[in-house]
Each structure stands twice: as C-alpha cells, then as structure tokens.
Design an enzyme around this catalytic site. Structure first.
Site, PDB file in Angstrom:
ATOM      1  N   ASN A 482       0.821  -1.435   0.195  1.00 55.42           N
ATOM      2  CA  ASN A 482      -0.416   0.056   0.018  1.00 55.42           C
ATOM      3  C   ASN A 482       0.984   1.269  -0.274  1.00 55.42           C
ATOM      4  O   ASN A 482       1.489   1.392   1.166  1.00 55.42           O
ATOM      5  CB  ASN A 482      -0.928   0.120   1.060  1.00 55.42           C
ATOM      6  N   ASP A 483       1.047   1.546  -1.100  1.00 56.46           N
ATOM      7  CA  ASP A 483       2.259   3.264  -1.184  1.00 56.46           C
ATOM      8  C   ASP A 483       1.426   4.211  -0.613  1.00 56.46           C
ATOM      9  O   ASP A 483       1.925   4.953  -0.231  1.00 56.46           O
ATOM     10  CB  ASP A 483       1.811   3.422  -2.757  1.00 56.46           C
ATOM     11  N   CYS A 484       0.508   4.092   0.061  1.00 54.04           N
ATOM     12  CA  CYS A 484       0.013   4.920   0.313  1.00 54.04           C
ATOM     13  C   CYS A 484      -0.730   5.385   2.003  1.00 54.04           C
ATOM     14  O   CYS A 484      -0.699   5.894   2.244  1.00 54.04           O
ATOM     15  CB  CYS A 484      -1.204   5.917  -0.195  1.00 54.04           C
TER      16      CYS A 484
END
Ligand code: BGC
Ligand code: NOJ
Length: 811
Positions: A482-484
C-alpha cells in the site's frame, strides 16, 4: 446498460457506439513499438519508452477528452466525417469498433460509403499499419477525398509539453513522394526519425499543423479538409504533422484500400545522411516495402492471430459459465501481456512520463504472464534483480530504456525484496529452469559488482530478517504494497511527496502485511535451498519463517482479524483499537494465504470480518471505516477522499488475495462470488456506472463511502490483471504449477458439476477433466492420468510434445 458485446469466437469486444462512458482503448504492439488506440481512433505511439521515444502527440487533460490520434477524414461533397466518429463528430449511419488481440478495427458508414480502418503492429515490426478500406454502397459513382492526419511529438513527451520556447523553433520534416519524414533533432544528436506514408500516389500533403488546421481551429474543422485542398506545407518549427490528400473515385460497389504506415527507424551514426541535410531513407523504404500490398498486410495480420492462438492455448478452460470462460481464455491473459509490456507507463490514466518499471509491480506481473513468455520473464527477472542493493533493499523503480534505478524515488519500500522471490519461484515452477539461480546479476545496477540470482533472493529474505521493529515484525520503510500507508513520512506541507518525504529507515513502524508475505513466500526460498543441497540455509530460513508466523499471531492479530501495522509511535493501525481504519484488507489476504491462523480458526474469523465489515456490492474495500480527515502519521491514504483509491476504495489488486485466502479455507462459493464482483465481464451490464472498459480490469472501483460508488478508474495497467488470473486459474479452477508438476486442487462453487482445463506445461499437454458429483467446494477423491490412478494430486512432468488425459473427481 451496455455499449457493446463480446464476440468470443473472434476474441473481440464489439463497441456499438462511439459515445462510450469513457474512451475504451486497446493496445497495439508486441515488443518495442506500441500504440494506444481508443474506440474513436484516439491515442498515440511510442518506441520502447513512452516518455523518451514518444512518436506521436497526445494531450492528456485535453478538452474534448481523447482528442488527437490516427485521424482519417472523408470528404464526400460538402460532408466531412471520420470512420471513428471523432474528431468531426458527424453523425454516422453505422458505427462499430472491434477491439481484438493486438488490433482494432473500426467500421462505419455514411451516405452509402463504408469506411473501415484496421490498425495493428505486425510482429517484429517498428511500425503501425492502418489499412483504410472504402466501399461505395450506392448505385452511382462517388468522388471522395481522403485526408490522413498524425501529429508528431518531439520525442521526449515530457519536454514536448513544457519547453515551448525551444520546441516551437526546432520542428523539421522531409517529404518525398507519399512519405512524410519527421526528423526533428536528427541533425544534431538523435539517430532516429519517424515517417508516415501511404501506398499510393497522393494529391497533396501537409506537415505543418497550423497550416492543415488553420491557426484557430481544432481537429474537428481542418481548413485543408473543408476546402478540399492540401497546402503542401513543409514544417519549419511550430508543430509538425503528417497529412496526405488522396482523391478517390469509387464506382458503384467498388472497394479501394489504402495502407498507411507510421514507422520508426534508427540509423547508425555513420549512415545518418544520404546527402548533406538529407536523411538516409533506406531503412524506412525497406520497412515500407514490407507492407505495400494487401496480401502482405493480410499475412502479417494472420501471423499476429496465430501468435495469440499459441499464447492462449497454454491455459484454456471449457466451462458452462461463459463470462468466466471469456476472461480466462481471452481477456485476462491479454491484459497480463499488456501489463508486461507497459508496466504502469502508458494508459489513459498513466501519462507515460511518470513511473518507469516498478520492482514490486513487475515482479507481481510475472505471476500472470510467465506461462505465456517464459524467456522474456527470465530476462525481466534478471533486469529487476540488477536494481537490488547488496543488503537486499532495492530501487523501487527503474527506467526501461536504461535499466537503471530511479534515484528520485530511491529505495526503502520494504515489501519490494520479497516480490523478487515470488516472481522467480513462479518462473521456476513454470519452466523447471533452475539455471536462472546461478546467473550473475548486478547489485545497484553496477555490472562490476555481482552475485548469483540465488544470492539476490537470499538478500531479499534477509532484508526482512535484518530489519525488524520493536515487536519483531518487519519494518515498513517508506511503505509496503500500500504505497499510501506512509508511516514514516509525517508530511504537513502541500507538495511534499508522501513517498519520499521523511525517513525510509524508521526503526519503529512495522508491517504485519510484510510479515504475512514473508511466511507465504519464504517457503519457496527454503525449497530452492533444499534443491541446491543447502540444508543449513534451508533450516535457518525455515526457523525464521516459523518465528515470524508466531510473531504475527502474537502481535499481529487482535481479536477478530489481523492488524495492519504499527505506526512510528508504536500505535496499532488497522486494529479494533482504532476509530477509523480499524480493518485493512491486505494482511487478511496475505496472512491467510500464508496459512497463518488456519488451524485454530483465526483465519476463518478474519475472513468473516472481511465479509462483514469490508465487502459491498462492488467488491471489498481497502479498509474500514474510511478516514474522514488527514492523519500525518498515516500518510497519503488519508489524503484521498473517503471511498477512493487507498482510502477505502475497492482496490481490485488485492481482492484476489481474499479470493485465494477463501480457497485456502475451502470456501469456493465465497471465492467465486468475490471473483464475479470485480470481474469486468460480469460488470458489463453496468457499464454506464462502471465507465471503464468491460473487457479489462481497472485498478480501482469507488467504494461504499465514495460519492460515485461503483465507478471504476485506472483501467488496464494494474497488478489486478496478474492476481485475478492467479486467483481464477490456480486457486479456483485449481491448476497450479509447482516445482515438480502441476497441482490440481480446485475450490469451486458447490453447484458447479464440472469443467475441463487444457494446460500446456513444460511442453506437454494436460487435458484435465474435473467432475464434482457430490457438489463439494473443495477436496479430491480420485485422480487418474491416462487411465491409471495416481497418489495425491500433483500431475508429473511429462515429455515435451506428449498429451495426457487426466480425470479428477472431487468429493
Ligand atoms: C496512488 C498509488 C500509486 C502511487 C504511485 C499514489 O498516489 O494512490 O496507487 O501506487 O501514487 O506513485
Ligand atoms: C499502484 C502501484 O503501482 C502499486 O505498486 C501499489 O501496490 C498500489 N498502487 C497500491 O498502493
């Protein structure tokens, strides 16, 4: 509401109106030369790299949307129209766009003239063919004019839209016969040019866009077309383009075809010129000679289809459910191939100037295409591995043209290393090629400093072992899948990058998800060690995996589901203790895929929590409840409005993790019902709501907290393609490559009575027939191979070229 239909026999999606809810696109190209093409003929071309070798121009946030592309104008008296409807938008008498595998055919008619455009890139060819066929369906002769138009990009797509003070002065072309050559910057450092030609004599041309259109006109009102007279303009700076004028007379019933070629050529430095200031056209002419007749085009088109016959024959299902069949047999493998070719670079949501190849993305893409093109998978694995550092960390992205790591993003995404093990294991299971493990591969893109691929995999594994936090869980670094979820970023100023601001080496924030990955993927490395006779390493690695499993259960589970993470202050994320973001999808998927908590019911509980708390009509959202405000300790996910993207959007990439997890605990009914929710073919009926193409997956569908629930975005380039293919083909239909053979282990809805899978595996054909007489969801009673019962459910590796009949009875 639908805007077309599937034609499975021809492996096409047939769009029946140009007015789709969003441009519905397709990809042309196989290896180096590519094109994006929409259902109204919009889009662009590039060679290898959508940023650095952009051949034709496209403006992303244009109004109207999707303006610019491969435009053909037909002038019939005072009426001007386009086969693809745009840009003139003259109402057509009929319209049809067929997106097929590597080609698009648009056929329309107006006032008894039928026009058809076939667009494709032949195998091993650096050019796009557009064959325009015009037919006079009336009973009188027709005098028509056909005008073509392509707009050149000045090679670097980013610079092309920024540096106008230079760009407006450098555009150059040469025109010879029916060929318009684009040679901007060729006189100085470039060794390449492009050309656009037609296989007939022309009645005029234009190569200066302002002349062709008229200074204040759009693509929809080109001065030249409406006046019926080309200006023979030769571009000198400003905006170069390529347009041909062809005057055509068609007798009643007569058909004429015109073959247009847009090509790209590289010329060795010493051969660049044929005379002072005159470019060497020999290579272009050789390319043109390859496709100057209909027969040549037909043969290349047939070769393209034959190539797809072969690629799609590797896994085929014969099943009553036609939507599943069309996804498994046609569209899902097709999308996997496109994501292999494009990674995340060029779509109608990815501008081609941003990200290069992602370490995590490309490693996961391998899972979906490795059976189709194992040789290119091998090359890709070694390229990816070369961007790894000695300590197992790696560049998060690299540029495909240079194969060098991207320094702007750097490293520190702590899930990255493990994906390399997953991708390599998938390659070896598919091919049986262990020699890849001995390949010397660079560290940090430095060919002087190398280690074997197996050493790289060990470094990946140890990167987790050596980077644990206070709970002995893996440190998250900049982010995991989850890059975020940016637990070390803590950004408070607009414009700061969530992904590169803050430290990548926080020693507190931990990821339970990476823990799950480690337990799920680590055993493949253990197995590789064993096969290499490295018993001590195998035992040590297994001990680490066992330890991690216990740690996840101790610190990564809190009552009803797996916790997501610990933040930089040691607080839980994705836990019952949180007010928002109490439960996240990723650890539920990966921890259960790893088998954690399966024995004592905790896995079951976690999946039930997913069902009860995160599932909606359109799929499973990333987390719940959505974040209503920005939390600097959690990062970008909380920056998205509720229901979108990583803030509780339905991320189609990780829905299949839950499908697979459901098959781990034997719930085939659940797995398939989740499959259907996000599967494009199943969503075709709600195309007006879904909006993106009904033949490919999108990255995200707006979740239940969003304003536009059920609307999809970011179609085509997403790890969703690979993971859904794994979920349906390996976990649900249950035919899965392993180190020593093909495992058959279906987990299906109880009301399925049976189906057949034909799988070509290591050169042998397995004709597998699965029956389910007792209506179970999982479990196998008997397996026979060529009439003989076998022990267990792993089909052995057979001699190349042989065919074997396998009967599997569930029960
Ligand atoms: C998106 C992510 C994406 C990242 C890429 C974010 O804004 O939400 O899905 O991976 O950008 O840089
Ligand atoms: C898109 C990125 O390409 C991928 O690497 C990432 O895992 C997902 N977004 C989720 O953030």
């Amino acid at each position: 509401m639908k805007y077309g239909h599937f034609d499975d026999k021809n492996r096409e999606y047939v769009i029946e109106t140009p007015k789709t809810p969003f441009p519905w696109i397709n990809y042309l190209g196989n290896k180096d030369f590519f094109g994006l093409i929409s259902n109204t003929a919009g889009g662009y071309n590039f060679y290898k790299d959508a940023r650095l070798r952009r051949i034709t121009r496209f403006r992303y946030n244009n109004i109207p949307v999707d303006d610019g592309g491969r435009y053909y104008y037909i002038k019939d008296g005072s009426s001007v129209w386009n086969p693809g409807f745009k840009p003139c938008k003259t109402e057509l008498d009929s319209y049809e766009c067929r997106h097929g595998l590597g080609y698009t055919r648009i056929t329309s008619s107006k006032d008894c003239v039928e026009a058809s455009m076939l667009a494709f890139v032949p195998l091993d060819y650096n050019g796009e063919i557009n064959r325009i066929t015009l037919t006079n369906k009336s009973s009188a002769a027709k005098k028509l004019q056909l005008f073509s138009l392509r707009e050149w990009c000045l090679w670097d797509a980013s610079d092309d839209m920024l540096n106008f003070q230079r760009n407006f002065s450098i555009g150059q072309v040469e025109v010879e016969g029916s060929v318009i050559y684009h040679k901007t910057e060729y006189r100085e450092r470039r060794n390449h040019y492009a050309f656009f030609s037609v296989n007939t004599e022309i009645d005029g041309f234009d190569s200066q866009l302002e002349s062709f259109l008229g200074m204040y006109n759009g693509f929809n009102e080109p001065e030249v077309v409406f006046s019926g007279k080309a200006k023979n303009s030769v571009a000198d700076g400003w905006q170069p383009c390529a347009s041909h004028q062809i005057d055509v007379v068609l007798q009643p019933g007569e058909t004429k075809s015109f073959i247009f070629v847009l090509g790209y050529v590289e010329v060795p430095e010493e051969d660049k010129w044929e005379a002072p200031h005159v470019i060497n056209k020999k290579p272009a002419k050789a390319m043109l000679a390859q496709y100057s007749s209909d027969d040549q085009v037909d043969a290349a088109f047939a070769a393209l289809a034959a190539n797809w016959d072969r690629l799609l024959s590797l896994y085929k299902v014969d099943i009553k459910d036609e939507k599943t069949a069309r996804m498994v047999n046609i569209w899902n493998p097709y999308q996997c191939m496109v994501t292999f070719n494009m990674s995340r670079s060029a779509s109608y949501f990815e501008s081609g100037v941003g990200r290069g190849l992602g370490f995590r993305d490309s490693s996961q893409d391998l899972l979906g295409f490795v059976h189709q093109i194992p040789d290119r998978a091998r090359e890709r694995i070694l390229d990816i591995a070369a961007t790894q550092f000695r300590d197992g960390g790696c560049y998060h992205q690299y540029q495909p043209l240079t194969k060098k790591g991207n320094n702007d993003i750097g490293g520190g995404f702590n899930d990255d290393p493990l994906w390399l093990i997953a991708g390599t294991a998938a390659y070896i299971k598919e091919t049986g090629d262990y020699s890849i493990l001995d390949e010397q591969t660079a560290y940090d893109c430095n060919p002087e400093d190398t280690g074997t691929l197996l050493e790289h995999l060990a470094a990946s594994f140890n990167h987790v072992v050596n980077n644990k936090g206070p709970h002995e869980l893996p440190l998250i670094g900049r982010a995991d899948w989850n890059d975020c979820l940016n637990l070390n970023c803590h950004s408070t100023e607009p414009g700061q990058s969530f992904q590169t601001y803050g430290t990548s080496d926080g020693r507190i924030a931990e990821s339970v998800f990476i823990g799950g990955m480690f337990v799920a993927i680590g055993p493949d490395l253990v197995e590789l060690y064993k096969r290499k006779g490295m018993t001590a390493q195998a035992e040590a690695a297994q001990a680490e995996i066992d330890k991690m499993r216990a740690t996840v259960l101790e610190h990564g589970y809190d009552g009803e589901w797996f916790v997501r993470a610990y933040d930089a202050f040691g607080n839980k994320v994705g836990s019952k203790e949180c007010d928002e973001g109490k439960i996240f999808i990723e650890p539920q998927g990966y921890c259960v895929m790893a088998g954690i908590g399966v024995e004592d019911g905790r896995a079951l509980k976690a999946l039930n929590s997913v069902r009860d708390l995160m599932e909606c009509e359109h799929g499973i959202v990333v987390q719940q409840p959505a974040y209503q405000t920005y939390h600097s300790n959690l990062g970008e996910c909380t920056s998205y409005p509720p229901g979108y993207k990583e803030n509780a959007g339905i991320f189609c990439h990780n829905n299949p993790w839950i499908m697979i997890a459901e098959t781990v605990i034997g719930r085939g009914d659940r797995a398939f019902s989740l499959y259907k929710k996000i599967c494009p073919a199943y969503r075709e009926e709600i195309s007006d709501l879904h909006r993106t193409e009904p033949y490919v997956y999108s990255q995200m569908i707006a979740g239940k907290d969003a304003g536009r629930i059920g609307e999809a975005k970011n179609s085509w380039l997403t790890g969703t393609a690979a993971w859904n293919f794994v979920a349906i083909s390996q976990a649900i239909l249950g035919v899965k490559p392993e180190f020593d053979g093909l495992r058959v282990d279906p987990c299906i809805p109880s009301d399925w009575s049976g189906y057949k899978v034909t799988r070509i595996f290591r050169g042998a054909t397995y004709e597998i027939s699965i029956t389910n007489p007792n209506g179970v969801q999982k479990g196998i009673k008997t397996v026979t191979v060529d009439g003989k019962a076998i022990e267990g459910n792993v089909l052995p590796v057979f001699e190349k070229g042989t065919t074997h009949k396998v009967e599997v009875v569930m029960g």
